[in-house]
Design an enzyme around this catalytic site. Structure first.
Site, mmCIF file in Angstrom:
data_model
loop_
_atom_site.group_PDB
_atom_site.id
_atom_site.type_symbol
_atom_site.label_atom_id
_atom_site.label_comp_id
_atom_site.label_asym_id
_atom_site.label_seq_id
_atom_site.Cartn_x
_atom_site.Cartn_y
_atom_site.Cartn_z
ATOM 1 N N SER A 1 -10.699 -4.960 -2.125
ATOM 2 C CA SER A 1 -10.492 -5.186 -0.702
ATOM 3 C C SER A 1 -10.322 -4.065 0.071
ATOM 4 C CB SER A 1 -9.803 -5.844 -0.120
ATOM 5 O OG SER A 1 -8.118 -5.146 -0.033
ATOM 6 N N SER B 1 -8.420 -2.797 -5.479
ATOM 7 C CA SER B 1 -8.770 -2.565 -4.494
ATOM 8 C C SER B 1 -8.815 -1.627 -3.638
ATOM 9 C CB SER B 1 -7.388 -3.077 -3.044
ATOM 10 O OG SER B 1 -7.571 -4.653 -3.517
ATOM 11 N N LYS C 1 -6.987 0.822 6.244
ATOM 12 C CA LYS C 1 -6.925 -0.319 6.088
ATOM 13 C C LYS C 1 -6.364 -1.023 7.777
ATOM 14 C CE LYS C 1 -7.272 -3.539 2.197
ATOM 15 N NZ LYS C 1 -6.893 -3.057 0.922
#
Length: 462
Positions: free
Chosen positions: A153, A177, A77
């Site tokens: 996310s 997330s 990420k």
């Protein structure tokens, strides 16, 4: 490259069947061919990947052990520091920051185990969202249906695994997330106990709740990555589940006490999401049900803490560069900046009280089963959904089942279980603090018995 093959790739590289450089080149080619349909990557680090791979090959040639993930490609990420790269955290504002001086601790630990970093992954701006519909880098698309979101996310982290581009990724989980995108994309995702894995070098969203979490297409890969992130010697208890044919005990798996989360977790989702939990419980012979009466209050308090801490981190940018935020993120941070300090302090006090009540629950239960999301992946741009005849906001409501568990600081492993109209759903396995090995054992038995499985992507290169 097939799904779920990190351990197999490492075995091939260590055994001389393939070079780490060849694996890296194949992975970079797969990303180039396939990510246009997904938009899971925001940067591909070809030079870094080739350099990492060559070091693995050189170590093997010298008779050295490069580590248990020798030559395994992975991606992270884009809120993890990567040496020489800017940590954008899904934003326009941070894209102007200087490059990171060193890898984040979690990235470095996988690298020291021989893994090869190939790129950075799409996410919601500053991790504040559940769909990865990023205003600056575009939406990340779901490999099972590219017209739908990948979740967030850590949407890029889930989509890259589900799409077969890499076997292993890192995400972060504050309110769900890792677990939400893992469920929506049909892969395995682990949120470790709060504070167990180092967050050093990870761009903070809400430091009270932030955790590092791996995503993978098999439990074996998830377990190995967790053990390496945790600093434990690989091949420990998390990698030694009981045989799949072991007879279930009275609570579902021999020697373990399983129960279904009732009350709050037995409503608020579409029937298929709740049935996915019931089907697993029935298959395991689990009949016990346990309520967590503090769950709704915990979710509300988690929202207060998240908004307040997140806003505090961005006050200067909110004053000087408000137009450079995603409008949705900006409005959430502005609202968080206005939360009275008393509310924040009360929310933190609730965390202490919830921790005491959690201890009582896990004195008689080892693992709880709960739904992961209230519905499958929404369409990109879909702002509302209907659940039990009530219209709910799609974005925030995706975390209805994950937020209370984050607030309690518990380890949670999401397994792909159930589907509706071909779209995957997930079930959360919830344990006591630091009980990740137990969750991995349960997930491994479910996987071995065929009760949970990663669905095949519809994308053409798969």
């Amino acid at each position: 490259m097939s799904l779920g093959d990190a351990v197999a790739i490492a075995a091939q590289v260590r055994g001389g069947e393939r070079s780490a450089l060849a694996v890296a080149e194949d992975t970079l080619a797969a990303i180039a061919a396939g990510d246009g349909a997904l938009n899971s990557f925001t940067s591909v680090l070809g030079d870094r990947a080739r350099a990492d791979a060559r070091r693995v090959d050189e170590a093997l040639a010298a008779g050295l052990d490069p580590g248990p993930l020798a030559g395994v490609p992975f991606a992270v990420k884009n809120l993890f520091d990567v040496a020489g790269e800017v940590t954008v955290a899904g934003s326009k504002i941070s894209a102007a920051d200087p490059p990171a001086a060193a890898d984040a601790e979690a990235v470095a630990r996988l690298g020291r185990a021989g893994a090869v970093l190939v790129g950075a992954l799409n996410m919601d701006e500053y991790a504040y969202g559940f769909t990865t519909e990023n205003a600056h880098y575009g939406p990340c698309r779901n490999p099972l249906d590219p017209s739908r979101v990948a979740g967030g996310s850590s949407g890029g982290s889930a989509a890259a695994v589900a799409g077969g581009l890499v076997p292993l990724t890192l995400g972060s989980d504050t309110n769900g997330s890792v677990r939400v995108p893992a469920a929506l994309c049909g892969v395995f995702g682990l949120r470790p106990t709060t504070g167990r894995i180092s967050c050093r070098g990870m761009f903070p969203f809400c430091e009270t709740l932030d955790t590092v979490g791996p995503l993978a297409a098999s439990v074996r890969d998830l377990a190995l990555s967790f053990e390496l992130l945790d600093g434990a010697p690989p091949g420990g208890a998390a990698l030694a589940p009981r045989a799949a044919e072991a007879a279930p005990g009275p609570d579902g798996i021999e020697g373990l006490r399983l129960a279904v989360a009732d009350g709050y977790f037995a409503r608020g989702g579409i029937p298929a999401a709740l049935e996915a939990v019931s089907e697993l419980a029935d298959a395991l012979g689990v009949t016990r049900r346990v309520s967590l009466p503090w769950a709704a209050q915990a979710r509300a308090a988690a929202m207060v803490i998240t908004a307040t801490e997140g806003a505090h981190s961005h006050l200067e940018s909110l004053r000087t560069r408000p137009g450079d935020f995603d409008p949705m993120t900006r409005e959430r941070f502005l609202a968080g900046a206005l939360v009275p300090a008393r509310f924040y302090l009360e929310a933190q006090e609730l965390r202490r009280r919830v921790a005491e009540r959690v201890a009582a629950v896990f004195a008689s239960v080892d693992v709880l089963l709960a739904p992961a999301t209230p519905f499958p992946a929404p369409l990109i741009g879909q702002r509302e959904a209907v659940v039990d005849g009530e219209t709910v906001p799609t974005q925030s409501y995706l975390g209805v089942y994950t937020q209370p568990l984050s607030f309690a600081g518990l380890p949670v492993l999401t397994v792909p279980a159930g589907a509706v109209d071909g779209l995957p759903l997930g079930v959360q396995l919830v344990g006591a603090p630091r009980a990740e090995a137990t969750l991995l054992r349960v997930a491994a038995e479910l996987e071995a018995r065929g009760m949970v499985r990663v669905p095949q992507s519809v994308l053409p290169w798969k």
